[in-house]
Design a protein around this motif. Structure first.
Motif, mmCIF file in Angstrom:
data_model
loop_
_atom_site.group_PDB
_atom_site.id
_atom_site.type_symbol
_atom_site.label_atom_id
_atom_site.label_comp_id
_atom_site.label_asym_id
_atom_site.label_seq_id
_atom_site.Cartn_x
_atom_site.Cartn_y
_atom_site.Cartn_z
ATOM 1 N N ASN A 169 0.619 -1.221 0.178
ATOM 2 C CA ASN A 169 -0.405 0.594 -0.311
ATOM 3 C C ASN A 169 0.802 1.300 0.131
ATOM 4 O OD1 ASN A 169 -2.997 -1.851 0.115
ATOM 5 N ND2 ASN A 169 -1.848 -1.504 2.665
ATOM 6 N N PRO A 170 2.035 1.755 -0.660
ATOM 7 C CA PRO A 170 2.553 2.430 -0.836
ATOM 8 C C PRO A 170 1.294 4.031 -1.159
ATOM 9 C CG PRO A 170 2.890 1.426 -3.110
ATOM 10 C CD PRO A 170 2.214 0.887 -2.221
ATOM 11 N N LEU A 171 0.765 3.786 -1.784
ATOM 12 C CA LEU A 171 -0.379 4.720 -1.581
ATOM 13 C C LEU A 171 -0.709 5.421 -0.506
ATOM 14 C CD1 LEU A 171 -1.837 7.055 -4.038
ATOM 15 C CD2 LEU A 171 -3.287 5.480 -4.260
ATOM 16 N N LEU A 172 -1.534 4.451 0.108
ATOM 17 C CA LEU A 172 -2.063 5.017 1.638
ATOM 18 C C LEU A 172 -0.515 5.847 2.787
ATOM 19 C CD1 LEU A 172 -3.654 4.363 4.048
ATOM 20 C CD2 LEU A 172 -2.668 2.475 4.408
ATOM 21 N N TYR A 173 0.553 5.066 2.844
ATOM 22 C CA TYR A 173 1.546 5.400 3.111
ATOM 23 C C TYR A 173 2.415 6.950 2.953
ATOM 24 C CZ TYR A 173 1.413 1.542 5.918
ATOM 25 O OH TYR A 173 1.676 0.399 7.133
ATOM 26 N N ALA A 174 1.996 7.171 1.619
ATOM 27 C CA ALA A 174 1.934 8.237 1.037
ATOM 28 C C ALA A 174 0.958 9.693 0.717
ATOM 29 C CB ALA A 174 2.353 8.288 -1.111
ATOM 30 N N ILE A 175 -0.091 9.208 1.326
ATOM 31 C CA ILE A 175 -0.936 9.699 1.802
ATOM 32 C C ILE A 175 -1.345 10.653 3.113
ATOM 33 C CG2 ILE A 175 -4.074 9.745 2.527
ATOM 34 C CD1 ILE A 175 -4.185 8.346 -0.469
ATOM 35 N N TRP A 176 -0.506 9.329 4.264
ATOM 36 C CA TRP A 176 -0.518 9.636 5.711
ATOM 37 C C TRP A 176 1.071 10.803 5.390
ATOM 38 C CZ3 TRP A 176 1.330 5.281 8.881
ATOM 39 C CH2 TRP A 176 1.138 5.158 10.190
ATOM 40 N N VAL A 177 2.064 10.197 4.942
ATOM 41 C CA VAL A 177 3.426 11.601 5.171
ATOM 42 C C VAL A 177 2.716 12.825 4.379
ATOM 43 C CG1 VAL A 177 5.674 11.857 3.786
ATOM 44 C CG2 VAL A 177 4.953 9.422 4.707
ATOM 45 N N SER A 178 1.861 12.831 3.407
ATOM 46 C CA SER A 178 1.072 14.294 2.933
ATOM 47 C C SER A 178 0.789 14.657 3.680
ATOM 48 C CB SER A 178 0.744 14.422 1.816
ATOM 49 O OG SER A 178 1.374 13.183 0.287
ATOM 50 N N SER A 179 -0.647 13.880 4.776
ATOM 51 C CA SER A 179 -1.299 14.374 5.193
ATOM 52 C C SER A 179 -0.651 14.947 6.409
ATOM 53 C CB SER A 179 -2.331 13.501 5.463
ATOM 54 O OG SER A 179 -3.032 12.815 4.913
ATOM 55 N N ALA A 180 0.587 14.052 6.924
ATOM 56 C CA ALA A 180 1.299 14.859 8.060
ATOM 57 C C ALA A 180 1.925 15.985 8.334
ATOM 58 C CB ALA A 180 2.710 13.797 8.245
ATOM 59 N N LEU A 181 2.244 16.077 6.474
ATOM 60 C CA LEU A 181 3.256 17.312 6.525
ATOM 61 C C LEU A 181 2.392 18.494 6.455
ATOM 62 C CD1 LEU A 181 5.551 16.362 3.953
ATOM 63 C CD2 LEU A 181 6.383 17.156 5.946
ATOM 64 N N LEU A 182 0.950 18.417 5.815
ATOM 65 C CA LEU A 182 -0.194 18.527 5.318
ATOM 66 C C LEU A 182 -0.250 19.927 7.066
ATOM 67 C CD1 LEU A 182 -1.698 21.119 3.969
ATOM 68 C CD2 LEU A 182 -3.457 19.516 3.988
ATOM 69 N N PHE A 183 -0.566 19.114 7.766
ATOM 70 C CA PHE A 183 -0.704 18.843 9.512
ATOM 71 C C PHE A 183 0.495 20.104 9.439
ATOM 72 C CE2 PHE A 183 -0.315 18.259 13.707
ATOM 73 C CZ PHE A 183 -1.944 19.313 14.147
ATOM 74 N N GLY A 184 1.351 19.852 9.949
ATOM 75 C CA GLY A 184 2.564 20.603 10.026
ATOM 76 C C GLY A 184 2.357 21.947 9.469
ATOM 77 N N PHE A 185 2.548 21.502 8.352
ATOM 78 C CA PHE A 185 2.180 23.181 7.371
ATOM 79 C C PHE A 185 0.617 23.941 8.042
ATOM 80 C CE2 PHE A 185 0.948 25.560 4.035
ATOM 81 C CZ PHE A 185 2.510 26.258 3.998
ATOM 82 N N LEU A 186 -0.056 23.827 8.417
ATOM 83 C CA LEU A 186 -0.718 24.503 8.778
ATOM 84 C C LEU A 186 -0.657 25.092 10.114
ATOM 85 C CD1 LEU A 186 -4.323 22.381 6.900
ATOM 86 C CD2 LEU A 186 -3.049 24.101 6.809
ATOM 87 N N ALA A 187 -0.400 24.183 10.838
ATOM 88 C CA ALA A 187 0.452 24.751 12.189
ATOM 89 C C ALA A 187 1.668 26.234 12.020
ATOM 90 C CB ALA A 187 1.486 23.230 13.202
ATOM 91 N N LYS A 188 3.005 25.776 11.036
ATOM 92 C CA LYS A 188 4.049 27.002 10.588
ATOM 93 C C LYS A 188 4.177 25.863 9.735
ATOM 94 C CE LYS A 188 7.334 28.549 13.989
ATOM 95 N NZ LYS A 188 7.546 29.047 14.827
ATOM 96 N N GLU A 189 4.893 26.938 9.233
ATOM 97 C CA GLU A 189 5.711 27.082 8.044
ATOM 98 C C GLU A 189 6.607 26.739 8.037
ATOM 99 O OE1 GLU A 189 4.270 30.027 8.804
ATOM 100 O OE2 GLU A 189 2.798 30.075 7.533
ATOM 101 N N THR A 190 7.621 26.478 9.712
ATOM 102 C CA THR A 190 8.911 25.790 9.817
ATOM 103 C C THR A 190 8.922 24.054 9.323
ATOM 104 O OG1 THR A 190 8.150 25.318 12.163
ATOM 105 C CG2 THR A 190 9.667 28.108 10.689
#
Length: 170
Positions: free
Chosen positions: A58-79
């Motif tokens: 399931n590489p797509l599932l884990y890629a979505i997980w990674v991208s979602s985590a990064l988006l969550f971090g971006f929503l918190a702060k650009e750092t």
């Protein structure tokens, strides 16, 4: 990542994380730093889990997980972008070793889709897709991290020894 290890490894890992000066200092504050740390840990956990614990299913599932985590971090702060050199390193290593192409391509595609979606919502709400960055610039202030407004000596001090001094204290 440590839950499959021995109980001693789990206790030590959680203890080092949860009782570090940074976590304790920020635990009662409404600041994005804990969310950035959480986002980075979730990103690295998802990568680790995909590469070492799932037989690369399931590489797509884990890629979505990674991208979602990064988006969550971006929503918190650009750092959150400070994790990019590490992700680039892992990507280059995988390219050199000719593995996990699909996983990284899916991360790039899902990440771009999420960013385009985010900026589209900002455009729809404010009329300017760069409004968040404009607000940051307009409300900026000089603080200990405003190295562009301080002397070069302060920047060099932070880069060459002050950062390592701070890390060794923590």
């Amino acid at each position: 990542t440590l839950y499959r290890k021995s109980i001693i490894n789990l206790i030590i890992g959680l203890g080092i994380t949860l009782f570090s000066g940074w976590y304790i200092f920020y635990s009662d504050k409404l600041m994005p730093d804990i969310y950035i740390a959480f986002s980075m840990m979730m990103t690295l956990f998802a990568i680790h889990r995909y590469k070492y614990q799932t037989a690369k299913k399931n590489p797509l599932l884990y890629a979505i997980w990674v991208s979602s985590a990064l988006l969550f971090g971006f929503l918190a702060k650009e750092t959150i972008i400070l994790i990019i050199p590490l992700l680039a390193y892992l990507f280059v290593i995988d390219i050199i070793n000719k593995r996990d192409y699909k996983f990284w391509i899916y991360i790039i595609i899902t990440g771009l889709i999420m960013l385009i979606g985010y900026f589209s919502v900002i455009q729809w709400l404010t009329g300017d897709f760069l409004q968040r960055f404009n607000a940051i610039v307009e409300n900026s202030y000089i603080n200990m991290c405003s190295y562009d407004k301080q002397s070069t000596a302060i920047l060099l001090k932070r880069l060459f020894y002050d950062f390592f001094k701070m890390m060794s204290r923590q």
